[in-house]
Design an enzyme around this catalytic site. Structure first.
Site, PDB file in Angstrom:
ATOM      1  N   LYS A  44       0.836  -1.214   0.000  1.00  0.00           N
ATOM      2  CA  LYS A  44       0.000   0.000   0.000  1.00  0.00           C
ATOM      3  C   LYS A  44       0.871   1.264   0.000  1.00  0.00           C
ATOM      4  O   LYS A  44       0.555   2.236  -0.688  1.00  0.00           O
ATOM      5  CB  LYS A  44      -0.926  -0.019   1.222  1.00  0.00           C
ATOM      6  CG  LYS A  44      -1.723   1.269   1.418  1.00  0.00           C
ATOM      7  CD  LYS A  44      -2.819   1.076   2.440  1.00  0.00           C
ATOM      8  CE  LYS A  44      -2.292   0.677   3.798  1.00  0.00           C
ATOM      9  NZ  LYS A  44      -1.960   1.767   4.688  1.00  0.00           N
ATOM     10  N   ARG A 123      -9.514   4.094  10.741  1.00  0.00           N
ATOM     11  CA  ARG A 123      -9.148   2.711  11.033  1.00  0.00           C
ATOM     12  C   ARG A 123     -10.289   1.972  11.713  1.00  0.00           C
ATOM     13  O   ARG A 123     -10.225   0.753  11.875  1.00  0.00           O
ATOM     14  CB  ARG A 123      -7.941   2.716  11.972  1.00  0.00           C
ATOM     15  CG  ARG A 123      -6.625   2.276  11.322  1.00  0.00           C
ATOM     16  CD  ARG A 123      -5.659   2.084  12.442  1.00  0.00           C
ATOM     17  NE  ARG A 123      -4.381   1.543  12.151  1.00  0.00           N
ATOM     18  CZ  ARG A 123      -3.337   2.205  11.649  1.00  0.00           C
ATOM     19  NH1 ARG A 123      -3.465   3.433  11.251  1.00  0.00           N
ATOM     20  NH2 ARG A 123      -2.179   1.617  11.543  1.00  0.00           N
ATOM     21  N   ARG A 162      11.385 -11.259   2.918  1.00  0.00           N
ATOM     22  CA  ARG A 162      12.128 -10.025   3.210  1.00  0.00           C
ATOM     23  C   ARG A 162      13.333 -10.331   4.117  1.00  0.00           C
ATOM     24  O   ARG A 162      13.245 -11.163   5.020  1.00  0.00           O
ATOM     25  CB  ARG A 162      11.219  -9.015   3.938  1.00  0.00           C
ATOM     26  CG  ARG A 162      10.088  -8.546   3.081  1.00  0.00           C
ATOM     27  CD  ARG A 162       9.587  -7.179   3.493  1.00  0.00           C
ATOM     28  NE  ARG A 162       8.882  -7.154   4.763  1.00  0.00           N
ATOM     29  CZ  ARG A 162       7.845  -6.354   5.007  1.00  0.00           C
ATOM     30  NH1 ARG A 162       7.412  -5.523   4.077  1.00  0.00           N
ATOM     31  NH2 ARG A 162       7.251  -6.369   6.183  1.00  0.00           N
ATOM     32  N   ARG A 195      13.202 -10.522  10.111  1.00  0.00           N
ATOM     33  CA  ARG A 195      12.653  -9.882  11.324  1.00  0.00           C
ATOM     34  C   ARG A 195      11.617 -10.789  11.975  1.00  0.00           C
ATOM     35  O   ARG A 195      10.852 -11.454  11.275  1.00  0.00           O
ATOM     36  CB  ARG A 195      11.954  -8.581  10.929  1.00  0.00           C
ATOM     37  CG  ARG A 195      12.887  -7.412  10.780  1.00  0.00           C
ATOM     38  CD  ARG A 195      12.207  -6.224  10.157  1.00  0.00           C
ATOM     39  NE  ARG A 195      10.784  -6.116  10.488  1.00  0.00           N
ATOM     40  CZ  ARG A 195       9.998  -5.142  10.035  1.00  0.00           C
ATOM     41  NH1 ARG A 195      10.484  -4.210   9.240  1.00  0.00           N
ATOM     42  NH2 ARG A 195       8.727  -5.096  10.357  1.00  0.00           N
ATOM     43  N   ARG A 206      -0.908 -11.268  12.302  1.00  0.00           N
ATOM     44  CA  ARG A 206      -1.095  -9.851  11.976  1.00  0.00           C
ATOM     45  C   ARG A 206      -2.169  -9.671  10.912  1.00  0.00           C
ATOM     46  O   ARG A 206      -2.996  -8.767  10.986  1.00  0.00           O
ATOM     47  CB  ARG A 206       0.222  -9.260  11.440  1.00  0.00           C
ATOM     48  CG  ARG A 206       1.146  -8.754  12.524  1.00  0.00           C
ATOM     49  CD  ARG A 206       2.554  -8.554  12.011  1.00  0.00           C
ATOM     50  NE  ARG A 206       2.685  -7.493  11.024  1.00  0.00           N
ATOM     51  CZ  ARG A 206       3.733  -7.366  10.202  1.00  0.00           C
ATOM     52  NH1 ARG A 206       4.711  -8.226  10.238  1.00  0.00           N
ATOM     53  NH2 ARG A 206       3.802  -6.382   9.356  1.00  0.00           N
TER      54      ARG A 206
HETATM   55  P1  AMP Z   1       0.634   3.404  10.728  1.00  0.00           P
HETATM   56  O1  AMP Z   1       1.841   4.107  10.196  1.00  0.00           O
HETATM   57  O2  AMP Z   1      -0.623   3.784   9.990  1.00  0.00           O
HETATM   58  O3  AMP Z   1       0.813   1.912  10.819  1.00  0.00           O
HETATM   59  O4  AMP Z   1       0.419   3.925  12.218  1.00  0.00           O
HETATM   60  C1  AMP Z   1       1.400   3.765  13.227  1.00  0.00           C
HETATM   61  C2  AMP Z   1       0.736   3.818  14.599  1.00  0.00           C
HETATM   62  O5  AMP Z   1       0.099   5.087  14.801  1.00  0.00           O
HETATM   63  C3  AMP Z   1      -0.378   2.801  14.799  1.00  0.00           C
HETATM   64  O6  AMP Z   1       0.131   1.561  15.229  1.00  0.00           O
HETATM   65  C4  AMP Z   1      -1.219   3.487  15.880  1.00  0.00           C
HETATM   66  O7  AMP Z   1      -0.601   3.371  17.148  1.00  0.00           O
HETATM   67  C5  AMP Z   1      -1.151   4.936  15.472  1.00  0.00           C
HETATM   68  N1  AMP Z   1      -2.233   5.288  14.528  1.00  0.00           N
HETATM   69  C6  AMP Z   1      -2.072   5.804  13.267  1.00  0.00           C
HETATM   70  N2  AMP Z   1      -3.272   6.052  12.706  1.00  0.00           N
HETATM   71  C7  AMP Z   1      -4.209   5.671  13.598  1.00  0.00           C
HETATM   72  C8  AMP Z   1      -5.631   5.665  13.604  1.00  0.00           C
HETATM   73  N3  AMP Z   1      -6.341   6.086  12.536  1.00  0.00           N
HETATM   74  N4  AMP Z   1      -6.282   5.205  14.702  1.00  0.00           N
HETATM   75  C9  AMP Z   1      -5.597   4.777  15.777  1.00  0.00           C
HETATM   76  N5  AMP Z   1      -4.253   4.745  15.849  1.00  0.00           N
HETATM   77  C10 AMP Z   1      -3.548   5.189  14.779  1.00  0.00           C
END
Ligand code: AMP
Length: 256
Positions: A44, A123, A162, A195, A206
């Site tokens: 993505k 999310r 990876r 990893r 996951r």
């Molecule tokens: P990401 O880069 O989108 O995987 O986000 C990294 C971390 O930021 C996630 O694991 C959450 O802890 C937090 N986070 C980012 N976007 C959201 C969201 N829309 N709702 C809740 N937590 C978020």
């Protein structure tokens, strides 16, 4: 305002008001307003970068805002953002209210002339409902919700290939981007390893967690006629071509 200034305002952590939408010489004729959904490891991020260049749309990630907050820990973060960093560091989701407030503070960006590709937000269904309200506030509508998917066995094959360098963190893929010498980093000669969270058993957990949490979101947008499902199979170029074709047909969006 340039695209870069808009992006700075998105990340901006001092609580400053987001810019209002004004004229932009290089903005696209029809701004794209899209949400991107896709499990970790599905590519993505690569597609987001390509789409953002092709459509001249702002790639807006809530994760980026939280990561920037983390690296600014001591520089006047609001208590809510400080708490958000704590959740992120523990690998938990930040509470809906905090994420929604953060997006609401920046709502003018969503109405801007460049459009947007929201990545990592919404999310949850409550976040999606709140986003509907925010978009109505700024008189803006979504064009669609791109949902990238790949059968779980293929994701496992991709991720478990990876390899990362223990020394310099350079990344490789046994099939798609192998090192010149097996197990050795081309750049620094360090040892390559798999990893822990890329191991098949962990990837499966996951993925299942992702599907469980994203399904209600996909259903939410499906009911509104906005969900656009795209296969993430094949090379990045093929996936991009597939995406641009469907965006033209379904949303009338063309490269800027
Ligand atoms: P990401 O880069 O989108 O995987 O986000 C990294 C971390 O930021 C996630 O694991 C959450 O802890 C937090 N986070 C980012 N976007 C959201 C969201 N829309 N709702 C809740 N937590 C978020």
């Amino acid at each position: 305002m340039s695209m870069e200034q808009y992006l700075e305002a998105w990340i901006g952590l001092g609580g400053q008001a987001a810019p209002a939408a004004t004229g932009h010489a290089d903005a696209p004729a029809k701004p794209a307003r899209l949400i991107l959904l896709g499990a970790p490891g599905i590519g993505k991020g690569t597609q987001a970068t390509r789409l953002s260049q092709g459509l001249k749309a702002l790639h807006l990630s809530t994760g980026d805002v939280f990561r920037a907050a983390k690296s600014n820990q001591n520089k006047g973060l609001t208590p809510a953002l400080q708490a958000a960093v704590g959740y992120m560091v523990r690998g938990e989701l930040v509470p809906d209210e905090t994420v929604v407030d953060l997006v609401r503070e920046r709502k003018a960006i969503l109405a801007g002339a460049y459009g947007f590709l929201l990545d990592g937000f919404p999310r949850t269904v409550p976040q999606a409902e709140a986003l509907d309200g925010i978009l109505t506030d700024v008189n803006t509508k979504l064009d669609g919700v791109l949902s990238y998917s790949l059968p779980i066995e293929k994701v496992i094959e991709r991720i478990s290939g990876r390899r990362m360098c223990k020394q310099c963190s350079a990344s490789y893929h046994l099939k798609a981007m192998p090192p010149k010498k097996a197990g050795v980093c081309d750049k620094c000669g360090g040892e390559l390893y798999l990893r822990d969270d890329d191991k098949p058993e962990t990837v499966r957990v996951r993925m299942e967690a992702y599907e469980k949490s994203t399904k209600p979101l996909a259903d939410y947008y499906q009911r509104r006629g906005l969900l656009i499902e795209i296969s993430a199979d094949g090379a990045a170029d093929d996936i991009s071509a597939r995406t641009m074709k469907i965006l033209k047909e379904r949303c009338g969006l063309v490269p800027a």
